[in-house]
Design a protein around this motif. Sequence first.
Motif, PDB file in Angstrom:
ATOM      1  N   ASP A 198      21.084  21.618  91.525  1.00  0.00           N
ATOM      2  CA  ASP A 198      20.542  22.919  91.108  1.00  0.00           C
ATOM      3  C   ASP A 198      20.771  24.015  92.134  1.00  0.00           C
ATOM      4  O   ASP A 198      20.151  25.090  92.046  1.00  0.00           O
ATOM      5  CB  ASP A 198      19.042  22.789  90.814  1.00  0.00           C
ATOM      6  CG  ASP A 198      18.204  22.521  92.069  1.00  0.00           C
ATOM      7  OD1 ASP A 198      18.796  22.208  93.134  1.00  0.00           O
ATOM      8  OD2 ASP A 198      16.971  22.623  91.981  1.00  0.00           O
ATOM      9  N   GLY A 199      21.640  23.759  93.102  1.00  0.00           N
ATOM     10  CA  GLY A 199      21.887  24.780  94.121  1.00  0.00           C
ATOM     11  C   GLY A 199      20.716  25.008  95.054  1.00  0.00           C
ATOM     12  O   GLY A 199      20.683  25.980  95.797  1.00  0.00           O
ATOM     13  N   GLY A 200      19.731  24.109  95.024  1.00  0.00           N
ATOM     14  CA  GLY A 200      18.553  24.256  95.886  1.00  0.00           C
ATOM     15  C   GLY A 200      17.485  25.142  95.281  1.00  0.00           C
ATOM     16  O   GLY A 200      16.723  25.792  96.000  1.00  0.00           O
ATOM     17  N   ALA A 201      17.370  25.132  93.945  1.00  0.00           N
ATOM     18  CA  ALA A 201      16.339  25.956  93.290  1.00  0.00           C
ATOM     19  C   ALA A 201      14.944  25.348  93.414  1.00  0.00           C
ATOM     20  O   ALA A 201      13.941  26.058  93.467  1.00  0.00           O
ATOM     21  CB  ALA A 201      16.697  26.157  91.822  1.00  0.00           C
TER      22      ALA A 201
ATOM     23  N   ARG B 102      16.805  32.518  93.534  1.00  0.00           N
ATOM     24  CA  ARG B 102      15.899  31.405  93.844  1.00  0.00           C
ATOM     25  C   ARG B 102      16.624  30.259  94.555  1.00  0.00           C
ATOM     26  O   ARG B 102      16.042  29.542  95.354  1.00  0.00           O
ATOM     27  CB  ARG B 102      15.261  30.906  92.544  1.00  0.00           C
ATOM     28  CG  ARG B 102      14.373  29.685  92.715  1.00  0.00           C
ATOM     29  CD  ARG B 102      13.643  29.344  91.432  1.00  0.00           C
ATOM     30  NE  ARG B 102      12.808  28.160  91.609  1.00  0.00           N
ATOM     31  CZ  ARG B 102      11.725  27.880  90.903  1.00  0.00           C
ATOM     32  NH1 ARG B 102      11.349  28.707  89.946  1.00  0.00           N
ATOM     33  NH2 ARG B 102      11.030  26.782  91.127  1.00  0.00           N
ATOM     34  N   GLN B 103      17.903  30.081  94.224  1.00  0.00           N
ATOM     35  CA  GLN B 103      18.680  28.987  94.783  1.00  0.00           C
ATOM     36  C   GLN B 103      18.960  29.194  96.271  1.00  0.00           C
ATOM     37  O   GLN B 103      19.080  30.329  96.746  1.00  0.00           O
ATOM     38  CB  GLN B 103      20.029  28.866  94.050  1.00  0.00           C
ATOM     39  CG  GLN B 103      19.920  28.459  92.600  1.00  0.00           C
ATOM     40  CD  GLN B 103      21.227  28.573  91.838  1.00  0.00           C
ATOM     41  OE1 GLN B 103      21.255  28.380  90.647  1.00  0.00           O
ATOM     42  NE2 GLN B 103      22.317  28.907  92.529  1.00  0.00           N
ATOM     43  N   CYS B 104      19.128  28.082  96.991  1.00  0.00           N
ATOM     44  CA  CYS B 104      19.619  28.169  98.372  1.00  0.00           C
ATOM     45  C   CYS B 104      21.086  28.593  98.384  1.00  0.00           C
ATOM     46  O   CYS B 104      21.513  29.361  99.256  1.00  0.00           O
ATOM     47  CB  CYS B 104      19.466  26.818  99.079  1.00  0.00           C
ATOM     48  SG  CYS B 104      17.771  26.235  99.221  1.00  0.00           S
ATOM     49  N   LEU B 105      21.857  28.070  97.443  1.00  0.00           N
ATOM     50  CA  LEU B 105      23.262  28.447  97.316  1.00  0.00           C
ATOM     51  C   LEU B 105      23.356  29.687  96.433  1.00  0.00           C
ATOM     52  O   LEU B 105      22.932  29.665  95.277  1.00  0.00           O
ATOM     53  CB  LEU B 105      24.078  27.310  96.696  1.00  0.00           C
ATOM     54  CG  LEU B 105      24.094  25.994  97.478  1.00  0.00           C
ATOM     55  CD1 LEU B 105      24.888  24.935  96.716  1.00  0.00           C
ATOM     56  CD2 LEU B 105      24.683  26.191  98.875  1.00  0.00           C
TER      57      LEU B 105
END
Length: 256
Positions: free
Chosen positions: A252-255, A217-220
């Motif tokens: 959030d790593g881009g979630a 789900r995260q971008c990272l």
Amino acid sequence: MAQVSVSHPDLADRGVLVTGGGSGIGAALVEGFATQGAQVAFIDIADDVSRNLAARLTEKSRHPVFYVKADLRNIEEAKAAANEAARRLGSMSVLVNNAGWDDRHELEAVTEEYWDNSQAINLKQMFFVSQAIVPHLRKAGGGAIVNFSSIAYLLNMGEMPAYTTAKAGIIGLTKSLAGKLGPENIRVNAILPGMIVTERQKELWLKEENIAAMVARQCLKRVLVAEDLVGPCLFLASTASAAMTAQTIVIDGGAL
């Protein structure tokens, strides 16, 4: 432990208190501030790991790292611990309200006792520790409070209603304290972590499939760990964010 590459010279020699600092995210924050040369104390209830952390960091840090034991659910004990930390440090410029309890619980299983206990750990103590520390921040001429919330209340997570209610409440508390304390040069901001994978999380809740689903789900596309929160917390505590208050930072790593 990964080291933060950014230095904040203004944090050197400043008094910092971290709640829930004995393990996990809290321990990473304690070490992060100690690495910056700050004078650090932390409150926790877990005796052995906390004593070991304080001893390990004291050996290699510019200042001794102090551990104060307290059950933060007991408000008088929490306030006494906060004041004891300030006494040991000599002054206080930063409070990091990190302590929390992310227990999973079904809607039907929540009792009044369980609800009150969850709020006591996750929200109530945060206000009263802040209340105890604010006079010390005033005496220092200002400072910063960093409150740890969570993205959990934004995800419609059904398995932790008491916890997510408290984490949402932290945002309201942050904004209210910022409005009250801003004229006294005390800034109050919040950090909302995403899925931070700690040993405790893996032991109690997180399975490989849960972790993989969040990473997808995260971008990272990597697992987030406690050290990922150190840099943002140091930023909010330092003069690098001198004009920033009543705000939230999502890590959030881009979630979302």
